[in-house]
Design a protein around this motif. Sequence first.
Motif, PDB file in Angstrom:
ATOM      1  N   ALA A 532      37.308  30.738 -39.473  1.00  0.00           N
ATOM      2  CA  ALA A 532      37.215  29.446 -40.164  1.00  0.00           C
ATOM      3  C   ALA A 532      35.978  29.397 -41.059  1.00  0.00           C
ATOM      4  O   ALA A 532      36.038  28.906 -42.195  1.00  0.00           O
ATOM      5  N   VAL A 533      34.867  29.918 -40.559  1.00  0.00           N
ATOM      6  CA  VAL A 533      33.652  29.977 -41.380  1.00  0.00           C
ATOM      7  C   VAL A 533      33.874  30.869 -42.595  1.00  0.00           C
ATOM      8  O   VAL A 533      33.478  30.546 -43.717  1.00  0.00           O
ATOM      9  N   MET A 534      34.541  31.999 -42.384  1.00  0.00           N
ATOM     10  CA  MET A 534      34.792  32.944 -43.464  1.00  0.00           C
ATOM     11  C   MET A 534      35.592  32.299 -44.596  1.00  0.00           C
ATOM     12  O   MET A 534      35.246  32.417 -45.790  1.00  0.00           O
ATOM     13  N   PHE A 535      36.658  31.581 -44.242  1.00  0.00           N
ATOM     14  CA  PHE A 535      37.513  30.982 -45.271  1.00  0.00           C
ATOM     15  C   PHE A 535      36.896  29.720 -45.856  1.00  0.00           C
ATOM     16  O   PHE A 535      37.004  29.474 -47.061  1.00  0.00           O
ATOM     17  N   ALA A 536      36.248  28.907 -45.024  1.00  0.00           N
ATOM     18  CA  ALA A 536      35.646  27.677 -45.533  1.00  0.00           C
ATOM     19  C   ALA A 536      34.498  27.977 -46.488  1.00  0.00           C
ATOM     20  O   ALA A 536      34.295  27.263 -47.475  1.00  0.00           O
ATOM     21  N   ALA A 537      33.735  29.052 -46.225  1.00  0.00           N
ATOM     22  CA  ALA A 537      32.632  29.404 -47.104  1.00  0.00           C
ATOM     23  C   ALA A 537      33.123  29.839 -48.484  1.00  0.00           C
ATOM     24  O   ALA A 537      32.410  29.678 -49.479  1.00  0.00           O
ATOM     25  N   SER A 538      34.334  30.388 -48.547  1.00  0.00           N
ATOM     26  CA  SER A 538      34.900  30.793 -49.836  1.00  0.00           C
ATOM     27  C   SER A 538      35.644  29.659 -50.530  1.00  0.00           C
ATOM     28  O   SER A 538      35.942  29.771 -51.723  1.00  0.00           O
TER      29      SER A 538
END
Length: 591
Positions: A532-538
């Motif tokens: 979730a962090v990976m996708f939200a950061a992008s």
Amino acid sequence: MTFDIAVSLLSVLGVLALLATNRLPADLIMMAALAMLLLTGVVSPAQALSGFANPGLMTVAALYVVAAALRDTGAIYWLAHRLLGQPSTLGRALGRVVMPTALLSAFLNNTTVVAMMIPAVQEWAQRLKLSPSRLLLPLSYAAILGGTCTLIGTSTNLVVDGLVQKNGLPAFGIFDIAWVGVPLLLVCGAYLVLIGHRMLPARDGLMEQLENAREYRVEMNVAPKSPLAGRSIREAGLRNLVHGYLTEIERGEHLYTAVSPDMSLAEGDRLVFIGAPECARELQRINGLVPAGGVHKLKLRNHQRCLVEVVLGREFPGVGKTVRDSAFRTHYQAAILSVNRHGERLSGKVGDIVLRVGDTLLLETGLAFVEQYRYRRDFMLVSPLHDSAPPDFRKAPLAVSILVGMVLVNVLGWVSVLESVLIACGLLLGTRCVTANRARMMVSVNLPVLVVIGASFALGEGMSGSGAAQWLVGGLFSQLDASPWLALVAVYLITVLVTELVTNNAAAVLIFPLALSIAEMAGVSPMPFIVAVMFAASASFMTPLGYQTNMMVMGPGGYRLADYLRLGIPMSVLAALVSLSIIPLIWPFNP
């Protein structure tokens, strides 16, 4: 609250506040925070510098070398023209923009892809009589979406993967995140093509109009065995250049001044263009055209050449002589492409022009020319055109083959992502697709980005090692421990908020320790929170600050903050719905 927790939280808040103001360079801010944590004893020297030895950071640095090779061989321009094609309507143009851009961004750095595509999209806008603002912001969003489809698509994914390995968790494969990235691309891409472009205004960009710029007459030849021979002017991509236009063609003893876009080109044709200084750089990037000014006699390799503007001074020895009689190429190891006088281009053959004090010459020369003649009295001004070395198209197939091999060996599981990228760099350097000096330059130019990534790890160390992350989780998420899905939503939304205010890499590193602490408190697997962090950061669609590509299209598209909000808010909502629906299915809370 302990002293270490207070210092860690103040450091993070200070970084967020300063990055949001955009008044200081991001690398300076992050290094200052690193120094603060180190001097106060919150982190040890080894912890403070651990980010600079992270595999994700090294992979990002090595990918800059791969991108340089694709640019220097012209492969990146060849791919753009092949994938974009010749659309005839806005809908088809958007489809051709979104999918090829996303495909390239899945395997190349997003910034490189967008920088390559901006001129092509501007050319499309001219051909379709559309404002570039209808196409350029979707271009940036497509690059962001494509980057989420593979591990190497964006530096954010690599940074998070580095954090995962550091915490003893299994590393991601190159296509593991495609389970979320591909549906995200399909849904948001369809929104851009079918609905999104209607929400953008038709607005002029900041490009200078040709009549307001210094104009030059640039001559190019159709090279022997050129792939352009037999193709029409329209098919060759010469109909609507960004920085100039084709005015006449010399073929043997015949001169064609009324050039039809359907006229076929032939080997040996001399093409005359009128345009801004950047027109020469643009023409060099078309495979099959070579300068007509005797540049081949300079005996310089492609990577050693560049475009330079000079203004003749009173002590220039060739004043009052023709270009031919001045022996300019012999004396200065530079070929004159065109001459501008009092802001107006001079017509006729370059060799017959009589040079005068104050003339502005457009030269093709060696990289050492600028330093050698910058302070000589021959010239009143020496100004290089950045990134103007002509591509060496002969090695483009080899560079593309190495890129494909880099991806395949990683997909097959033979080597890690970092190892495959380093092998590709070695092959590209060994085959001279990119020189060592060029590779060093690309890494040094992007050094601020690498410093931000490396220093941001120290903030993550401070947040986790001091107990600040656990302290925040206990205070802010104590009510969510009964519902892991609500905690996942909270992590995603907080990451989106932070990434819109600061850089995507910094947001990922700052929120990562929070995600681990939340998963530990809830007693569930940390993987859904990490993804979730990976996708939200992008998922930076609402402001130009969060993602560099959003900032890159702001000027050419003439965008304002309201344009990002109008198109980006629905994009962010769609991205959140798709990501939060799929992540728990692929990475369950209780594996």
